[in-house]
Design an enzyme around this catalytic site. Structure first.
Site, PDB file in Angstrom:
ATOM      1  N   GLY A   1      29.209  87.680   2.281  1.00  0.00           N
ATOM      2  CA  GLY A   1      29.615  88.570   1.191  1.00  0.00           C
ATOM      3  C   GLY A   1      28.414  89.032   0.381  1.00  0.00           C
TER       4      GLY A   1
ATOM      5  CB  THR B   1      44.092  85.696  11.132  1.00  0.00           C
ATOM      6  OG1 THR B   1      43.911  86.690  12.155  1.00  0.00           O
ATOM      7  CG2 THR B   1      43.826  84.342  11.753  1.00  0.00           C
TER       8      THR B   1
ATOM      9  CE1 TYR C   1      38.917  84.240  11.412  1.00  0.00           C
ATOM     10  CE2 TYR C   1      40.270  85.528  12.925  1.00  0.00           C
ATOM     11  CZ  TYR C   1      39.875  85.220  11.643  1.00  0.00           C
ATOM     12  OH  TYR C   1      40.434  85.884  10.578  1.00  0.00           O
TER      13      TYR C   1
ATOM     14  CE  LYS D   1      40.599  82.544   8.475  1.00  0.00           C
ATOM     15  NZ  LYS D   1      40.689  82.907   7.061  1.00  0.00           N
TER      16      LYS D   1
ATOM     17  CG  PHE E   1      35.445  97.951  22.871  1.00  0.00           C
ATOM     18  CD1 PHE E   1      34.259  98.379  23.456  1.00  0.00           C
ATOM     19  CD2 PHE E   1      35.393  97.466  21.569  1.00  0.00           C
ATOM     20  CE1 PHE E   1      33.050  98.332  22.764  1.00  0.00           C
ATOM     21  CE2 PHE E   1      34.197  97.408  20.867  1.00  0.00           C
ATOM     22  CZ  PHE E   1      33.020  97.845  21.474  1.00  0.00           C
TER      23      PHE E   1
ATOM     24  N   GLY F   1      39.092  89.240  25.396  1.00  0.00           N
ATOM     25  CA  GLY F   1      39.958  88.580  24.417  1.00  0.00           C
ATOM     26  C   GLY F   1      40.866  89.504  23.627  1.00  0.00           C
TER      27      GLY F   1
HETATM   28  N1  UFG Z   1      37.666  98.709  19.093  1.00  0.00           N
HETATM   29  C1  UFG Z   1      37.046  99.722  19.810  1.00  0.00           C
HETATM   30  N2  UFG Z   1      35.794 100.080  19.424  1.00  0.00           N
HETATM   31  C2  UFG Z   1      35.130  99.493  18.387  1.00  0.00           C
HETATM   32  C3  UFG Z   1      35.777  98.461  17.665  1.00  0.00           C
HETATM   33  C4  UFG Z   1      37.046  98.085  18.065  1.00  0.00           C
HETATM   34  O1  UFG Z   1      37.608 100.275  20.756  1.00  0.00           O
HETATM   35  O2  UFG Z   1      33.981  99.868  18.106  1.00  0.00           O
HETATM   36  C5  UFG Z   1      39.049  98.341  19.470  1.00  0.00           C
HETATM   37  C6  UFG Z   1      39.204  96.871  19.798  1.00  0.00           C
HETATM   38  O3  UFG Z   1      38.890  96.616  21.134  1.00  0.00           O
HETATM   39  C7  UFG Z   1      40.675  96.659  19.447  1.00  0.00           C
HETATM   40  C8  UFG Z   1      40.929  97.627  18.278  1.00  0.00           C
HETATM   41  O4  UFG Z   1      39.861  98.580  18.356  1.00  0.00           O
HETATM   42  O5  UFG Z   1      41.468  97.051  20.517  1.00  0.00           O
HETATM   43  C9  UFG Z   1      40.867  96.958  16.934  1.00  0.00           C
HETATM   44  O6  UFG Z   1      39.685  96.155  16.867  1.00  0.00           O
HETATM   45  P1  UFG Z   1      39.144  95.489  15.526  1.00  0.00           P
HETATM   46  O7  UFG Z   1      37.886  94.787  15.888  1.00  0.00           O
HETATM   47  O8  UFG Z   1      39.098  96.507  14.434  1.00  0.00           O
HETATM   48  O9  UFG Z   1      40.283  94.463  15.136  1.00  0.00           O
HETATM   49  P2  UFG Z   1      40.923  93.275  16.009  1.00  0.00           P
HETATM   50  O10 UFG Z   1      42.306  93.720  16.350  1.00  0.00           O
HETATM   51  O11 UFG Z   1      40.095  92.836  17.124  1.00  0.00           O
HETATM   52  O12 UFG Z   1      40.836  92.076  14.989  1.00  0.00           O
HETATM   53  C10 UFG Z   1      41.581  91.955  13.816  1.00  0.00           C
HETATM   54  C11 UFG Z   1      40.788  91.182  12.787  1.00  0.00           C
HETATM   55  C12 UFG Z   1      40.485  89.805  13.288  1.00  0.00           C
HETATM   56  C13 UFG Z   1      41.752  89.131  13.673  1.00  0.00           C
HETATM   57  C14 UFG Z   1      42.548  89.977  14.612  1.00  0.00           C
HETATM   58  C15 UFG Z   1      43.870  89.373  14.832  1.00  0.00           C
HETATM   59  O13 UFG Z   1      39.596  91.855  12.506  1.00  0.00           O
HETATM   60  O14 UFG Z   1      39.856  89.061  12.267  1.00  0.00           O
HETATM   61  O15 UFG Z   1      42.733  91.279  14.091  1.00  0.00           O
HETATM   62  O16 UFG Z   1      44.601  90.095  15.682  1.00  0.00           O
HETATM   63  F1  UFG Z   1      41.494  87.972  14.295  1.00  0.00           F
END
Ligand code: UFG
Length: 315
Positions: free
Chosen positions: A36, A114, A138, A142, A203, A278
Site C-alpha cells: 500500500g 474472496t 491465496y 483466505k 489471456f 489457474g
Molecule cells: N486478464 C486478461 N488480461 C490482463 C489481465 C487479466 O485477459 O491483462 C483476464 C484474466 O485472465 C481473467 C480476467 O481478465 O480472465 C480477470 O482477471 P483479473 O486478474 O482482473 O481478476 P481475477 O478474476 O483473476 O482475480 C480476481 C481478484 C483475485 C481473486 C479472484 C477470485 O483479483 O484477487 O478474482 O476469483 F482471487
C-alpha cells in the site's frame, strides 16, 4: 464507532476507510505499506505503519468497537510461487490480529475474503453454501481465515462477517487502484490509452463462453464499501456469517475491453494470448443472501467502474 482498518493504505482499504470517516466513524489505519501507499490513507485517519504482529495488540489495547481487516498478500501467481509467504502473511498475521482482539475485547470484525475460496465452480451463480476448493494458496489462506473466524466466533464470542469479493473495480475520487505489480484487467486495459503499454493481452480465447474469453462478475469499489458498513452493523456476538459480493451477472474480457474503448474513446489494441494458468472460465456470484439479509444491492454498472477508474488513473 471507533474502528481499526488493517490494510487501509491499499486500494479497497483506503476507499472503505474514507467512507467510514464520511459516515462519522473514528478510524485508525494499521498498514506496513509493503504494497500500500502511506499517501493513500485518508486524511483524518492516523496511520500506524507496522505489521499486525508488531502492532495489533498495542493499537487495540486503546479500546476499539471493531476491525475491518483488509491487510493481505493478494497475488494469485505469487502465492503459487511462495505459498509459505501467503500462509504466514495472511493466516499467521490474521491469527495475531484475532488474538489481540480477544485480549482486548474487540467485539466485531469484517473480513475481506474472496471468490478464490471457491476455486473452479461446479455451477454459477455461486452460492455461499457451494463447495470451497481453492486452486491456489491465496484462496486457501483466505478460506483458512474464514474458518478461523467461525471458530473464534463460536469459542470467544467475537462477531464476524466474511465478505467474499468477486472482481472489484472502479475508484472513489482520489482513492483507487495503484498496484506496483498490476495484474488486474481493467487497469491493464486503461494503461494502453495512457501510453504505459502498447496493447492489452487477452489471456485465452478458447474458453467455453460466448466469445471464448473468461467471464467475471465485476463490482464497483463504492458498492463494496457500502456492503462493509452494513456488515459492520450486522456482526452479531458469537456468530460468523459469509456473504458473496458481486452483481450476479458477468462480462467477458472482450466486453470489458469494449467498454474501456467506449469510455476512453481510444482504439486500445488487444493481443490474443495463451490462457493464464489457474483462471476459471466463468465466475459469477449469487449475492441473494446479502440482498435478503442486509438489503445490499450493487448500484454502479461496469461503465461506471471503468469511467471512475479512468478518471482516477489520469489524475
Ligand atoms: N486478464 C486478461 N488480461 C490482463 C489481465 C487479466 O485477459 O491483462 C483476464 C484474466 O485472465 C481473467 C480476467 O481478465 O480472465 C480477470 O482477471 P483479473 O486478474 O482482473 O481478476 P481475477 O478474476 O483473476 O482475480 C480476481 C481478484 C483475485 C481473486 C479472484 C477470485 O483479483 O484477487 O478474482 O476469483 F482471487
Amino acid at each position: 464507532m471507533k474502528l481499526l482498518v488493517t490494510g487501509g493504505a491499499g486500494y479497497i482499504g483506503s476507499v472503505v476507510a474514507a467512507q467510514l470517516l464520511e459516515a462519522g466513524h473514528e478510524v485508525v489505519v494499521l498498514d506496513d505499506c509493503s504494497t500500500g501507499h502511506a499517501d493513500a490513507v485518508p486524511a483524518g485517519a492516523p496511520l500506524v505503519r507496522a505489521t499486525l504482529r508488531e502492532a495489533a495488540g498495542d493499537v487495540l489495547s486503546e479500546g476499539f468497537d471493531g476491525v475491518l481487516h483488509f491487510a493481505a498478500k493478494s497475488l494469485v501467481g505469487e502465492s503459487v510461487e511462495k505459498p509459505g509467504l501467503y500462509w504466514d502473511k495472511n493466516l499467521g498475521e490474521s491469527l495475531a490480529l484475532l488474538d489481540a482482539m480477544r485480549a482486548h475485547h474487540t467485539p466485531r470484525i469484517v473480513f475481506s475474503s474472496t471468490a478464490a475460496t471457491y476455486g473452479e465452480p461446479e455451477r454459477t451463480p455461486i452460492l455461499e453454501t457451494d463447495p470451497t476448493r481453492p486452486t491456489n494458496p491465496y484462496g486457501a489462506s483466505k478460506l483458512a481465515i474464514d474458518t478461523t473466524l467461525a471458530e473464534y466466533a463460536r469459542l470467544y464470542g467475537i462477531g464476524g462477517v466474511s465478505l467474499r469479493y468477486f472482481n472489484v473495480a472502479g475508484a472513489y475520487g482520489a482513492y483507487g487502484e495503484r498496484h506496483t505489480v498490476e495484474t488486474h484487467l481493467i487497469p491493464n486495459v486503461l494503461a494502453v490509452p495512457l501510453g504505459r503499454r502498447e496493447s492489452v493481452s487477452i489471456f485465452g480465447t478458447d474458453y467455453p463462453t460466448a466469445d471464448g474469453t473468461c467471464v467475471r462478475d465485476y463490482i464497483h469499489v463504492v458498492d463494496l464499501a457500502v456492503a462493509h458498513l452494513l456488515a459492520l452493523d450486522a456482526c452479531a456476538p458469537g456468530e460468523h456469517e459469509i456473504f458473496n459480493l458481486g452483481s450476479g451477472s458477468g462480462y467477458s474480457v472482450r466486453e470489458v475491453i469494449d467498454v474501456c474503448r467506449e469510455v476512453t474513446g481510444e482504439p486500445i489494441p488487444a493481443a490474443e494470448s495463451p490462457r493464464r494458468p489457474g483462471d476459471p472460465a466463468v465466475l459469477i456470484a449469487s449475492s441473494a443472501k446479502i440482498t435478503d439479509r442486509l438489503g445490499w444491492k450493487p448500484e454502479r454498472d461496469l461503465r461506471a467502474m471503468v469511467a471512475d477508474a479512468w478518471e482516477f488513473i489520469r489524475s
